[in-house]
Design a protein around this motif. Structure first.
Motif, mmCIF file in Angstrom:
data_model
loop_
_atom_site.group_PDB
_atom_site.id
_atom_site.type_symbol
_atom_site.label_atom_id
_atom_site.label_comp_id
_atom_site.label_asym_id
_atom_site.label_seq_id
_atom_site.Cartn_x
_atom_site.Cartn_y
_atom_site.Cartn_z
ATOM 1 N N ALA A 96 71.906 70.595 -2.884
ATOM 2 C CA ALA A 96 72.152 69.756 -4.059
ATOM 3 C C ALA A 96 70.892 69.005 -4.478
ATOM 4 C CB ALA A 96 73.281 68.767 -3.763
ATOM 5 N N ALA A 97 70.133 68.486 -3.495
ATOM 6 C CA ALA A 97 68.900 67.756 -3.812
ATOM 7 C C ALA A 97 67.859 68.690 -4.430
ATOM 8 C CB ALA A 97 68.352 67.104 -2.552
ATOM 9 N N LYS A 98 67.708 69.885 -3.864
ATOM 10 C CA LYS A 98 66.739 70.845 -4.417
ATOM 11 C C LYS A 98 67.126 71.250 -5.838
ATOM 12 C CE LYS A 98 65.207 72.852 -0.031
ATOM 13 N NZ LYS A 98 65.190 74.070 0.817
ATOM 14 N N LEU A 154 66.180 68.435 -8.210
ATOM 15 C CA LEU A 154 64.736 68.332 -8.421
ATOM 16 C C LEU A 154 64.227 69.467 -9.307
ATOM 17 C CD1 LEU A 154 63.689 67.352 -4.793
ATOM 18 C CD2 LEU A 154 63.378 65.939 -6.827
ATOM 19 N N VAL A 155 64.670 70.687 -9.032
ATOM 20 C CA VAL A 155 64.226 71.839 -9.833
ATOM 21 C C VAL A 155 64.687 71.691 -11.281
ATOM 22 C CG1 VAL A 155 64.472 74.329 -10.148
ATOM 23 C CG2 VAL A 155 64.069 73.408 -7.869
ATOM 24 N N GLU A 156 65.918 71.246 -11.490
ATOM 25 C CA GLU A 156 66.407 71.040 -12.865
ATOM 26 C C GLU A 156 65.603 69.965 -13.577
ATOM 27 O OE1 GLU A 156 70.537 70.187 -12.526
ATOM 28 O OE2 GLU A 156 71.143 72.305 -12.354
ATOM 29 N N ASN A 157 65.231 68.900 -12.866
ATOM 30 C CA ASN A 157 64.410 67.852 -13.471
ATOM 31 C C ASN A 157 63.050 68.401 -13.894
ATOM 32 O OD1 ASN A 157 66.436 65.992 -13.080
ATOM 33 N ND2 ASN A 157 65.559 65.122 -11.230
ATOM 34 N N GLU A 161 61.793 68.801 -17.792
ATOM 35 C CA GLU A 161 60.587 68.107 -18.240
ATOM 36 C C GLU A 161 59.562 69.089 -18.802
ATOM 37 O OE1 GLU A 161 57.474 64.774 -16.434
ATOM 38 O OE2 GLU A 161 58.702 65.984 -15.086
ATOM 39 N N VAL A 162 59.359 70.201 -18.103
ATOM 40 C CA VAL A 162 58.400 71.211 -18.556
ATOM 41 C C VAL A 162 58.857 71.844 -19.857
ATOM 42 C CG1 VAL A 162 57.467 73.480 -17.996
ATOM 43 C CG2 VAL A 162 57.472 71.689 -16.256
ATOM 44 N N ILE A 195 54.856 77.337 -15.321
ATOM 45 C CA ILE A 195 55.285 76.558 -14.155
ATOM 46 C C ILE A 195 56.647 77.047 -13.685
ATOM 47 C CG2 ILE A 195 55.974 74.277 -13.348
ATOM 48 C CD1 ILE A 195 53.893 73.071 -15.167
ATOM 49 N N TYR A 196 56.707 77.502 -12.460
ATOM 50 C CA TYR A 196 57.971 77.936 -11.854
ATOM 51 C C TYR A 196 58.052 77.343 -10.453
ATOM 52 C CZ TYR A 196 61.298 80.815 -9.306
ATOM 53 O OH TYR A 196 62.327 81.220 -8.513
ATOM 54 N N VAL A 197 59.130 76.654 -10.184
ATOM 55 C CA VAL A 197 59.317 76.008 -8.880
ATOM 56 C C VAL A 197 60.309 76.831 -8.067
ATOM 57 C CG1 VAL A 197 60.086 73.928 -7.690
ATOM 58 C CG2 VAL A 197 58.826 73.737 -9.845
#
Length: 349
Positions: free
Chosen positions: A172-174, A177-180, A184-185, A290-292
């Protein structure tokens, strides 16, 4: 001696002695009560289902564990870097979230129950369930830890539940963070895309305006029969050459004006002539690239390994038996006191 009798001390001493002797005579009753209480407590302790506890101690992630989140976050991109504290706070919020508890209750806890148990009230089941998962934040700052303790009827089940619960919080945390990062990008990339589109549109309009002005100057040059710029000597020639724009554009001559008009009308792309376009395009491609990868992110690290418990935390047999002995002894003492009082009342009667 007379004074002591006057205040009644000998009588009090006699009563105390009689009370102690009466209790001593009832020692068998007190012992029977203590033994009975101990036996009942031991039966409860040894017949109750054991409960095992698995504990995971979670700490902030290492610096290299969040490097994936900071891809492309340099000064030119105007994106703030993520710190260890930022990432760990997201994980802490998720591991303590009520939504995670509810999800674990529906998808893990309820399926582990028997059919008869699942038919009970969901509120009662949830009330029992919340006591089986204990989350305790400890410390402050960079040494802040979160302890997750899970209770289960088997040692292996306790470890599996603890791993499953923390894994859900980790995912859930990952995801958050990835969605944020993506949001933003994406916003910044769309803003740059709009700037590029507007810049090209403005360039197209400016080119059309330029052609109109050149055609007007061409008409003037044709009307005065000026094919080439006038050849003047000295400083006057320099002044006229540098001022062949605006109202004096026609002085460039029909040949130069027709050549420029033809060139502008035949130009398909204005991009090479837009000074700020390449910088905008470079920044746009940087954001789009940018890809996380969530698999390369660490939102916490485990302090030590989770070990399978080899001894149940409940019931605490020794403590239960000791409490049973005390309660049984107290009950036997109460019975002994009542018997002594009844005998005293009987004698007086």
């Amino acid at each position: 001696m007379c004074a002591n009798r006057a205040i009644g001390l000998p009588d009090d001493q006699d009563e105390l002695t009689a009370f102690i002797v009466g209790l001593w005579n009832q020692k068998a009753t007190i012992m029977i009560g203590a033994v009975l209480g101990g036996v009942l407590a031991a039966a409860y302790a040894f017949l109750s289902s054991p409960v095992y506890q698995a504990t995971m101690i979670l700490m902030p992630p290492p610096k290299n564990g969040i490097a994936e989140l900071n891809l492309g976050r340099i000064k030119d991109t105007e994106l703030a870097e993520y710190s260890v504290k930022d990432v760990y706070e997201v994980f802490q919020r998720n591991v303590q979230a009520e939504s995670l508890r509810r999800d674990f209750f529906r998808n893990v806890y309820l399926p582990s129950l028997g059919e008869e148990a699942r038919n009970s009230s969901l509120d009662d089941l949830y009330a029992r369930y919340v006591k089986k998962i204990i989350i305790s934040p400890e410390g402050r700052g960079p040494t802040e830890r979160v302890t997750v303790s899970v209770l289960n009827g088997s040692p292996q089940g306790a470890v599996e539940w603890a791993n499953a619960f923390v894994s859900k919080a980790d995912a859930a945390a990952k995801k958050e963070l990835v969605e944020n990062v993506n949001r933003e990008v994406d916003v910044r990339a769309r803003n740059l895309g709009q700037q590029i589109t507007l810049l090209r549109q403005n360039a197209k309009v400016a080119k059309e305006d330029r052609i109109v002005r050149l055609k007007e100057a061409l008409a003037i040059a044709q009307s005065v029969g000026l094919e080439k710029p006038p050849m003047l000597g000295g400083r006057l020639s320099e002044e006229i050459s540098t001022g062949m724009s605006g109202d004096l554009t026609y002085m460039r001559g029909t040949q130069a004006l027709q050549a420029e008009i033809k060139n502008l009308e035949g130009r398909e792309y204005d991009d090479p002539f837009l000074v700020s376009l390449r910088d905008l395009q470079m920044r746009f491609e940087t954001y789009k690239g940018i890809y996380v990868n969530p698999d390369k992110i660490s939102v916490f690290q485990l302090d030590g390994e989770i070990e399978q418990p080899d001894r149940p935390v409940k019931p605490q047999k020794g403590l239960i038996v000791a409490i049973g002995l005390l309660v049984g002894g107290a009950f036997g003492l109460l019975v002994a006191l009542l018997r002594n009082m009844s005998r005293k009342v009987f004698k007086k009667a």
